[in-house]
Write a protein that holds these residues in place. Sequence first.
Motif, PDB file in Angstrom:
ATOM      1  N   ILE A  63      -6.234   6.196   7.890  1.00  0.00           N
ATOM      2  CA  ILE A  63      -5.362   5.285   7.293  1.00  0.00           C
ATOM      3  C   ILE A  63      -5.842   3.953   7.038  1.00  0.00           C
ATOM      4  CG2 ILE A  63      -2.999   4.411   7.140  1.00  0.00           C
ATOM      5  CD1 ILE A  63      -1.974   6.351   8.769  1.00  0.00           C
ATOM      6  N   THR A  64      -6.682   3.425   8.153  1.00  0.00           N
ATOM      7  CA  THR A  64      -7.347   2.332   7.628  1.00  0.00           C
ATOM      8  C   THR A  64      -8.393   2.391   6.742  1.00  0.00           C
ATOM      9  OG1 THR A  64      -8.789   2.558   9.671  1.00  0.00           O
ATOM     10  CG2 THR A  64      -6.757   1.334  10.012  1.00  0.00           C
ATOM     11  N   SER A  65      -9.222   3.411   6.908  1.00  0.00           N
ATOM     12  CA  SER A  65     -10.097   3.624   5.676  1.00  0.00           C
ATOM     13  C   SER A  65      -9.793   3.709   4.287  1.00  0.00           C
ATOM     14  CB  SER A  65     -11.002   5.036   6.325  1.00  0.00           C
ATOM     15  OG  SER A  65     -11.589   4.837   7.187  1.00  0.00           O
ATOM     16  N   ALA A  66      -8.482   4.404   4.226  1.00  0.00           N
ATOM     17  CA  ALA A  66      -8.062   4.901   2.950  1.00  0.00           C
ATOM     18  C   ALA A  66      -7.589   3.391   2.658  1.00  0.00           C
ATOM     19  CB  ALA A  66      -6.730   5.666   3.062  1.00  0.00           C
ATOM     20  N   ILE A  67      -6.885   2.548   3.496  1.00  0.00           N
ATOM     21  CA  ILE A  67      -6.506   1.287   2.937  1.00  0.00           C
ATOM     22  C   ILE A  67      -7.694   0.436   2.441  1.00  0.00           C
ATOM     23  CG2 ILE A  67      -5.726  -1.017   3.870  1.00  0.00           C
ATOM     24  CD1 ILE A  67      -3.761   0.677   5.572  1.00  0.00           C
ATOM     25  N   ALA A  68      -8.825   0.394   3.131  1.00  0.00           N
ATOM     26  CA  ALA A  68     -10.037  -0.450   2.915  1.00  0.00           C
ATOM     27  C   ALA A  68     -10.544  -0.063   1.192  1.00  0.00           C
ATOM     28  CB  ALA A  68     -11.007  -0.327   3.895  1.00  0.00           C
ATOM     29  N   ALA A  69     -10.539   1.262   1.324  1.00  0.00           N
ATOM     30  CA  ALA A  69     -11.125   1.938   0.066  1.00  0.00           C
ATOM     31  C   ALA A  69     -10.514   1.623  -1.148  1.00  0.00           C
ATOM     32  CB  ALA A  69     -11.247   3.427   0.029  1.00  0.00           C
ATOM     33  N   GLN A  70      -8.877   1.712  -1.100  1.00  0.00           N
ATOM     34  CA  GLN A  70      -8.130   1.376  -2.185  1.00  0.00           C
ATOM     35  C   GLN A  70      -8.269  -0.136  -2.432  1.00  0.00           C
ATOM     36  OE1 GLN A  70      -6.699   3.622  -4.130  1.00  0.00           O
ATOM     37  NE2 GLN A  70      -6.254   1.725  -5.350  1.00  0.00           N
ATOM     38  N   ALA A  71      -8.200  -0.973  -1.412  1.00  0.00           N
ATOM     39  CA  ALA A  71      -8.071  -2.319  -1.839  1.00  0.00           C
ATOM     40  C   ALA A  71      -9.331  -3.064  -2.318  1.00  0.00           C
ATOM     41  CB  ALA A  71      -8.185  -3.052  -0.218  1.00  0.00           C
ATOM     42  N   ALA A  72     -10.592  -2.226  -2.326  1.00  0.00           N
ATOM     43  CA  ALA A  72     -11.702  -2.390  -3.015  1.00  0.00           C
ATOM     44  C   ALA A  72     -11.694  -1.875  -4.511  1.00  0.00           C
ATOM     45  CB  ALA A  72     -12.955  -1.896  -2.330  1.00  0.00           C
ATOM     46  N   ARG A  73     -10.977  -0.964  -4.671  1.00  0.00           N
ATOM     47  CA  ARG A  73     -10.698  -0.231  -6.271  1.00  0.00           C
ATOM     48  C   ARG A  73      -9.806  -0.979  -7.041  1.00  0.00           C
ATOM     49  NH1 ARG A  73      -9.616   4.484  -4.255  1.00  0.00           N
ATOM     50  NH2 ARG A  73     -11.886   4.859  -3.625  1.00  0.00           N
ATOM     51  N   LEU A  74      -8.390  -0.993  -6.500  1.00  0.00           N
ATOM     52  CA  LEU A  74      -7.626  -1.574  -7.170  1.00  0.00           C
ATOM     53  C   LEU A  74      -6.456  -2.112  -5.981  1.00  0.00           C
ATOM     54  CD1 LEU A  74      -5.493  -2.029  -9.862  1.00  0.00           C
ATOM     55  CD2 LEU A  74      -4.822   0.254  -9.484  1.00  0.00           C
ATOM     56  N   ASP A  75      -6.233  -3.432  -6.110  1.00  0.00           N
ATOM     57  CA  ASP A  75      -5.369  -3.978  -4.842  1.00  0.00           C
ATOM     58  C   ASP A  75      -4.014  -3.992  -5.192  1.00  0.00           C
ATOM     59  OD1 ASP A  75      -5.753  -5.747  -6.836  1.00  0.00           O
ATOM     60  OD2 ASP A  75      -6.284  -7.628  -5.400  1.00  0.00           O
ATOM     61  N   HIS A  76      -3.756  -4.378  -6.311  1.00  0.00           N
ATOM     62  CA  HIS A  76      -2.344  -4.306  -7.164  1.00  0.00           C
ATOM     63  C   HIS A  76      -2.435  -4.507  -8.392  1.00  0.00           C
ATOM     64  CE1 HIS A  76       1.808  -4.517  -7.152  1.00  0.00           C
ATOM     65  NE2 HIS A  76       1.975  -5.541  -7.761  1.00  0.00           N
ATOM     66  N   ALA A  77      -1.302  -3.870  -9.174  1.00  0.00           N
ATOM     67  CA  ALA A  77      -1.175  -3.568 -10.449  1.00  0.00           C
ATOM     68  C   ALA A  77       0.434  -3.494 -10.523  1.00  0.00           C
ATOM     69  CB  ALA A  77      -1.848  -2.773 -11.370  1.00  0.00           C
ATOM     70  N   THR A  78       1.013  -4.074 -11.487  1.00  0.00           N
ATOM     71  CA  THR A  78       2.644  -3.969 -11.551  1.00  0.00           C
ATOM     72  C   THR A  78       2.969  -2.481 -11.966  1.00  0.00           C
ATOM     73  OG1 THR A  78       4.549  -4.927 -12.787  1.00  0.00           O
ATOM     74  CG2 THR A  78       2.536  -4.759 -14.136  1.00  0.00           C
ATOM     75  N   ALA A  79       4.016  -2.317 -11.492  1.00  0.00           N
ATOM     76  CA  ALA A  79       4.609  -0.990 -11.996  1.00  0.00           C
ATOM     77  C   ALA A  79       5.637  -0.998 -13.010  1.00  0.00           C
ATOM     78  CB  ALA A  79       5.483  -0.279 -10.702  1.00  0.00           C
ATOM     79  N   LEU A  80       6.008  -2.309 -13.541  1.00  0.00           N
ATOM     80  CA  LEU A  80       6.741  -2.666 -14.907  1.00  0.00           C
ATOM     81  C   LEU A  80       6.126  -2.401 -15.935  1.00  0.00           C
ATOM     82  CD1 LEU A  80       8.007  -4.203 -12.282  1.00  0.00           C
ATOM     83  CD2 LEU A  80       8.984  -5.803 -14.021  1.00  0.00           C
ATOM     84  N   GLY A  81       6.505  -1.196 -16.265  1.00  0.00           N
ATOM     85  CA  GLY A  81       5.854  -0.818 -17.545  1.00  0.00           C
ATOM     86  C   GLY A  81       4.286  -0.290 -17.682  1.00  0.00           C
ATOM     87  N   ALA A  82       3.791   0.198 -16.357  1.00  0.00           N
ATOM     88  CA  ALA A  82       2.681   0.596 -16.135  1.00  0.00           C
ATOM     89  C   ALA A  82       2.664   1.489 -14.670  1.00  0.00           C
ATOM     90  CB  ALA A  82       1.687  -0.645 -15.687  1.00  0.00           C
ATOM     91  N   THR A  83       1.330   2.148 -14.414  1.00  0.00           N
ATOM     92  CA  THR A  83       1.322   2.933 -13.431  1.00  0.00           C
ATOM     93  C   THR A  83      -0.030   2.898 -12.906  1.00  0.00           C
ATOM     94  OG1 THR A  83       2.080   5.034 -12.197  1.00  0.00           O
ATOM     95  CG2 THR A  83       1.205   5.179 -14.715  1.00  0.00           C
ATOM     96  N   ASN A  84      -0.280   3.526 -11.668  1.00  0.00           N
ATOM     97  CA  ASN A  84      -1.717   3.625 -11.331  1.00  0.00           C
ATOM     98  C   ASN A  84      -1.753   5.153 -10.492  1.00  0.00           C
ATOM     99  OD1 ASN A  84      -1.356   3.531  -7.983  1.00  0.00           O
ATOM    100  ND2 ASN A  84      -0.043   1.956  -8.661  1.00  0.00           N
ATOM    101  N   PRO A  85      -3.001   5.708 -10.435  1.00  0.00           N
ATOM    102  CA  PRO A  85      -3.222   7.033 -10.272  1.00  0.00           C
ATOM    103  C   PRO A  85      -2.767   7.270  -8.485  1.00  0.00           C
ATOM    104  CG  PRO A  85      -5.155   6.133 -11.003  1.00  0.00           C
ATOM    105  CD  PRO A  85      -4.371   5.023 -10.896  1.00  0.00           C
ATOM    106  N   VAL A  86      -2.803   6.309  -7.539  1.00  0.00           N
ATOM    107  CA  VAL A  86      -2.412   6.505  -6.284  1.00  0.00           C
ATOM    108  C   VAL A  86      -0.831   6.699  -6.290  1.00  0.00           C
ATOM    109  CG1 VAL A  86      -4.130   6.031  -4.728  1.00  0.00           C
ATOM    110  CG2 VAL A  86      -2.749   4.285  -5.568  1.00  0.00           C
ATOM    111  N   ALA A  87      -0.289   6.042  -7.096  1.00  0.00           N
ATOM    112  CA  ALA A  87       1.185   5.976  -6.904  1.00  0.00           C
ATOM    113  C   ALA A  87       1.758   7.389  -7.588  1.00  0.00           C
ATOM    114  CB  ALA A  87       2.082   4.901  -7.878  1.00  0.00           C
ATOM    115  N   GLU A  88       1.097   7.929  -8.910  1.00  0.00           N
ATOM    116  CA  GLU A  88       1.166   9.064  -9.581  1.00  0.00           C
ATOM    117  C   GLU A  88       1.131  10.236  -8.333  1.00  0.00           C
ATOM    118  OE1 GLU A  88       2.138   9.852 -12.827  1.00  0.00           O
ATOM    119  OE2 GLU A  88       2.649   7.590 -12.813  1.00  0.00           O
ATOM    120  N   GLU A  89       0.022  10.037  -7.585  1.00  0.00           N
ATOM    121  CA  GLU A  89      -0.308  11.190  -6.567  1.00  0.00           C
ATOM    122  C   GLU A  89       0.863  11.095  -5.398  1.00  0.00           C
ATOM    123  OE1 GLU A  89      -4.082  12.506  -3.446  1.00  0.00           O
ATOM    124  OE2 GLU A  89      -4.040  10.894  -5.018  1.00  0.00           O
TER     125      GLU A  89
END
Length: 410
Positions: A63-89
């Motif tokens: 879990i900590t590795s997944a957190i670190a990898a995702q933080a380096a790739r995309l830390d946050h983006a709004t879900a108001l009218g947009a989405t992201n691949p990990v939320a979709e999965e």
Amino acid sequence: MNPLQAKPSHHWLPFTQMAGFDRERRTFVAAAGTRLTDARGHTTFDATSSIWTTIHGHGHPAITSAIAAQAARLDHATALGATNPVAEELADSLTALTGLDYAFFASDGASAIEAAMKMAVQYWRHRGEPQRTRFVRLAASYHGDTIGAMSLSDIAVFKKNFGALCFETYAYDEVPAFLDASDVAAIVVEPRVQAAAGMRVVDDARYAPLRENHVPLLIVDEIATGFGRTGTMFAYEALGLKPDLVCLGKGITGGTLALSATLARAHVYDAFLGATSEAKQFFHGHSYAANPIACAAALASLALFAEERTLAHVATLSTALGRALLGIARHPRVREVRRVGLMCGIVLDERRFQPRDATPGWTIANALYERGHFTRPIGPAIQLVPPLSARAEELDDFVAQLGVLLDITP
């Protein structure tokens, strides 16, 4: 002098009387597996899973590795009218696990409940029945501390100061007359265990009428019971319920980051579809909804259930805990042992303790802490809700130390 004592604190803690709070003894500085370490270097077993959140243990490398990898790739983006691949999965994974169809993300359990309540009210408005605005809940219910969630709750100590803010909700019991009421939007239930009521176990028969066809929506609150706590992935599975909405939180990320979800069936989701000009979309949202880092942690946690055979371990651990509790259940100072799976409350007979400033529950819990076990009482109930990764020896020691304290506490 200890630096924690010398430095004034500006941190106001939830559910804590700050006048008597001892920061030196209750400042956690590290965690690993099932253990927490405080500023004194004192290590304790996390017997509440940090209030029902930790699943696979603290600091699990997957879990900590997944957190670190995702933080380096995309830390946050709004879900108001947009989405992201990990939320979709994650939405795909949660709907596949539950059999529901859509996932709406928020940040904590109370937020998931608020979303479900608002979905129910707006759903009926779109269906042409705007009079359906009432909510029905179990007796002794607890669904969170925001206004809507608190209104659904039925434990006086949590809401007695805020009655002016709450709206009226109604108790569902063995005679489910509310199933036929024309103004009820939804019935909201905790499945099997009401954790905040002291691990109160609800008779399965109470849910039987909810298995049949009924008009009000059925909302199941799996925030405390979900993700293996009761032995099945979700507690409602064992009850044969088919909820319209399911609220998830706490253990969804394995206990690492704040995230919650309200899952909906297609007929609920479809009621919100229409032309932009109709303004039928769900009017609700949160700044950190579908946060990619939290979603990555949740996906890693879900993967561990299969990789580490978590539910099989829970079954083994549950059997061991049942054996360990046999003796304590017969103790003259124990009124009742309540348990489903790894959700357990040992209810003390408070009449058998000498009066003192602290309640017997707190007296025992504080003494357990010094003996290596961190728990909090809920009224007279001593909690034992361990991480699902716990070992039988840790549960045996908790019960053994509790037994010693019951014998020696005045």
